[in-house]
Write a protein that holds these residues in place. Structure first.
Motif, PDB file in Angstrom:
ATOM      1  N   ARG A  91     -11.405  48.433 -27.021  1.00 62.89           N
ATOM      2  CA  ARG A  91     -11.820  48.575 -28.464  1.00 62.89           C
ATOM      3  C   ARG A  91     -10.718  48.665 -29.362  1.00 62.89           C
ATOM      4  O   ARG A  91     -11.184  48.651 -30.596  1.00 62.89           O
ATOM      5  CB  ARG A  91     -12.677  49.859 -28.204  1.00 62.89           C
ATOM      6  N   LYS A  92      -9.599  48.950 -29.036  1.00 64.79           N
ATOM      7  CA  LYS A  92      -8.294  49.172 -29.916  1.00 64.79           C
ATOM      8  C   LYS A  92      -8.115  47.725 -30.431  1.00 64.79           C
ATOM      9  O   LYS A  92      -7.243  47.426 -31.371  1.00 64.79           O
ATOM     10  CB  LYS A  92      -7.195  49.955 -29.390  1.00 64.79           C
ATOM     11  N   LEU A 111     -18.612  39.937 -23.902  1.00 62.35           N
ATOM     12  CA  LEU A 111     -17.474  39.755 -23.179  1.00 62.35           C
ATOM     13  C   LEU A 111     -16.820  40.825 -22.465  1.00 62.35           C
ATOM     14  O   LEU A 111     -15.851  40.675 -21.813  1.00 62.35           O
ATOM     15  CB  LEU A 111     -16.215  39.282 -24.179  1.00 62.35           C
ATOM     16  N   GLY A 112     -17.549  42.017 -22.767  1.00 59.56           N
ATOM     17  CA  GLY A 112     -17.136  43.275 -21.746  1.00 59.56           C
ATOM     18  C   GLY A 112     -15.913  43.879 -22.228  1.00 59.56           C
ATOM     19  O   GLY A 112     -15.204  44.521 -21.449  1.00 59.56           O
ATOM     20  N   LEU A 113     -15.584  43.567 -23.621  1.00 64.38           N
ATOM     21  CA  LEU A 113     -14.561  44.283 -24.214  1.00 64.38           C
ATOM     22  C   LEU A 113     -14.929  45.828 -24.778  1.00 64.38           C
ATOM     23  O   LEU A 113     -14.746  46.148 -25.988  1.00 64.38           O
ATOM     24  CB  LEU A 113     -13.861  43.368 -25.386  1.00 64.38           C
ATOM     25  N   ALA A 141      -5.113  39.224 -29.993  1.00 62.17           N
ATOM     26  CA  ALA A 141      -4.565  39.389 -28.760  1.00 62.17           C
ATOM     27  C   ALA A 141      -4.397  38.284 -28.184  1.00 62.17           C
ATOM     28  O   ALA A 141      -5.191  37.085 -28.289  1.00 62.17           O
ATOM     29  CB  ALA A 141      -5.365  40.498 -28.044  1.00 62.17           C
ATOM     30  N   ALA A 142      -3.519  38.125 -27.117  1.00 59.57           N
ATOM     31  CA  ALA A 142      -3.486  36.779 -26.367  1.00 59.57           C
ATOM     32  C   ALA A 142      -4.599  36.994 -25.089  1.00 59.57           C
ATOM     33  O   ALA A 142      -4.875  37.864 -24.537  1.00 59.57           O
ATOM     34  CB  ALA A 142      -2.128  36.809 -25.830  1.00 59.57           C
ATOM     35  N   MET A 143      -4.830  35.709 -24.589  1.00 59.79           N
ATOM     36  CA  MET A 143      -5.845  35.847 -23.567  1.00 59.79           C
ATOM     37  C   MET A 143      -5.408  36.543 -22.350  1.00 59.79           C
ATOM     38  O   MET A 143      -6.277  37.194 -21.822  1.00 59.79           O
ATOM     39  CB  MET A 143      -5.746  34.282 -22.940  1.00 59.79           C
ATOM     40  N   SER A 144      -4.176  36.455 -21.980  1.00 55.39           N
ATOM     41  CA  SER A 144      -3.602  37.539 -20.757  1.00 55.39           C
ATOM     42  C   SER A 144      -3.916  38.805 -21.232  1.00 55.39           C
ATOM     43  O   SER A 144      -3.621  39.572 -20.083  1.00 55.39           O
ATOM     44  CB  SER A 144      -2.305  36.922 -20.459  1.00 55.39           C
ATOM     45  N   ASP A 145      -3.915  39.280 -22.442  1.00 57.74           N
ATOM     46  CA  ASP A 145      -4.117  40.678 -22.590  1.00 57.74           C
ATOM     47  C   ASP A 145      -5.509  41.142 -22.577  1.00 57.74           C
ATOM     48  O   ASP A 145      -5.732  42.516 -22.782  1.00 57.74           O
ATOM     49  CB  ASP A 145      -3.681  40.995 -23.892  1.00 57.74           C
ATOM     50  N   LEU A 146      -6.475  40.483 -22.475  1.00 60.38           N
ATOM     51  CA  LEU A 146      -8.101  40.749 -22.509  1.00 60.38           C
ATOM     52  C   LEU A 146      -8.502  41.006 -21.114  1.00 60.38           C
ATOM     53  O   LEU A 146      -8.052  40.307 -20.298  1.00 60.38           O
ATOM     54  CB  LEU A 146      -8.540  39.503 -23.140  1.00 60.38           C
ATOM     55  N   ASP A 147      -9.241  41.967 -20.950  1.00 63.42           N
ATOM     56  CA  ASP A 147      -9.764  42.413 -19.798  1.00 63.42           C
ATOM     57  C   ASP A 147     -11.376  41.916 -19.719  1.00 63.42           C
ATOM     58  O   ASP A 147     -12.124  42.648 -20.313  1.00 63.42           O
ATOM     59  CB  ASP A 147      -9.927  43.612 -19.495  1.00 63.42           C
ATOM     60  N   LEU A 148     -11.644  40.706 -19.657  1.00 61.27           N
ATOM     61  CA  LEU A 148     -12.881  40.222 -19.803  1.00 61.27           C
ATOM     62  C   LEU A 148     -13.829  40.589 -18.592  1.00 61.27           C
ATOM     63  O   LEU A 148     -13.319  40.545 -17.452  1.00 61.27           O
ATOM     64  CB  LEU A 148     -12.997  38.589 -20.140  1.00 61.27           C
ATOM     65  N   ARG A 149     -15.110  41.142 -18.702  1.00 62.42           N
ATOM     66  CA  ARG A 149     -15.719  41.483 -17.563  1.00 62.42           C
ATOM     67  C   ARG A 149     -17.164  41.238 -18.195  1.00 62.42           C
ATOM     68  O   ARG A 149     -17.554  41.504 -19.371  1.00 62.42           O
ATOM     69  CB  ARG A 149     -15.594  42.881 -17.123  1.00 62.42           C
TER      70      ARG A 149
END
Length: 283
Positions: free
Chosen positions: A193-194, A185-187, A224-232
């Motif tokens: 990572r936190k 997911l690129g996290l 975490a909410a979907m909007s808080d995730l930086d998927l890459r």
């Protein structure tokens, strides 16, 4: 091949052996040819990473389970050759037949402790965010397993580093699941990572099409909410991850109610995803 009695007894001690898996003579003899074919195919050659293999079957009554280090090239020359025969250059005889490592003469599956295969362990998990999104992905065409199919949030192989310092099997397996999830997911940024995760190992199976390969399946709650995730898609995963496929809460509710994944119109699902979803719904 699944076993509900094994799924109920997954919480058991685990130990990692020091000595790695060694190919039996018949498979060691064909390993150079197997690797040569891999290097001649499309895409980058495989990487001989160190993974973990299951040394014995899981007894439904519990008990300590033993794992051993496994080099990926040895898995290519053993478990991944399921259903294949390797013949001599003249085609006059069979130099290696993987079937007899997998099945007895009367068709029963050979125990892991006696099949002389790498038995490299697969791990897969489906992630749900705190606001109800399910994070899936389309497997890249460079992936050896399920290319082009919709896959779990994270799927791959258990590694020795996942086991170090762990004393219980679910703890080690969930560590591997979360590592694969973060990679695919690129996290991987410091901020991502936190974000805490909680993974539950739901079940175990042996994937017969992959040489009876042992597989663990689970689910991960991302706090975490979907909007808080930086998927890459990280550059190291470009060959293996085609695209991410977030499933909105309304469709997640349909899946959890038992609707087939095909009704979402998001592509064909892989075996690991089918197993994960089946176990989640059954809980």
């Amino acid at each position: 091949m699944t076993s509900p009695s094994v799924d109920r007894s997954l919480d058991r001690p685990v130990v990692l052996a020091e000595q790695p898996y060694v190919l039996p003579p018949d498979l060691a003899a064909i390993k150079p040819e197997v690797l040569a074919l891999d290097r001649s195919g499309p895409g980058a050659p495989s990487f001989n990473g160190l993974n973990a293999g299951l040394s014995e079957d899981l007894d439904p009554d519990g008990g300590k389970i033993r794992l051993q280090p496994v080099h990926y090239f040895d898995t290519m020359a053993s478990t991944y050759l399921a259903g294949e025969q390797w013949r001599t250059g003249t085609l006059a005889g069979v130099s290696a037949d993987i079937t007899h490592h997998l099945f007895t003469a009367d068709g029963r599956l050979v125990p892991l402790s006696k099949n002389d295969l790498s038995n490299q362990i697969g791990v897969s998990t489906v992630a749900l965010t705190s606001d109800g999104w399910m994070l899936l992905l389309h497997q890249g065409m460079g992936s050896r397993s399920s290319p082009g199919l919709v896959a779990p949030s994270g799927s791959g192989s258990l590694e020795p580093k996942d086991i170090i310092g762990k004393t219980r099997l679910p703890e080690a397996v969930s560590t591997g699941m979360e590592r694969e999830l973060r990679e695919e997911l690129g996290l991987l940024t410091p901020a991502m990572r936190k974000i805490p995760m909680e993974t539950t190992v739901l079940g175990f199976a042996r994937w017969l099409e992959k040489g009876g390969k042992p597989e663990f399946y689970g689910t991960t709650r991302i706090n975490a909410a979907m909007s808080d995730l930086d998927l890459r898609i990280h550059e190291s995963e470009l060959e293996y991850v085609g695209q991410h496929e977030p499933i909105p809460p309304r469709d997640v509710a349909r899946l959890l109610a038992g609707d087939p994944f095909s009704t979402l119109g998001r592509g064909a699902l892989s075996v690991p995803l089918e197993m994960c979803l089946g176990l989640i719904v059954s809980r």
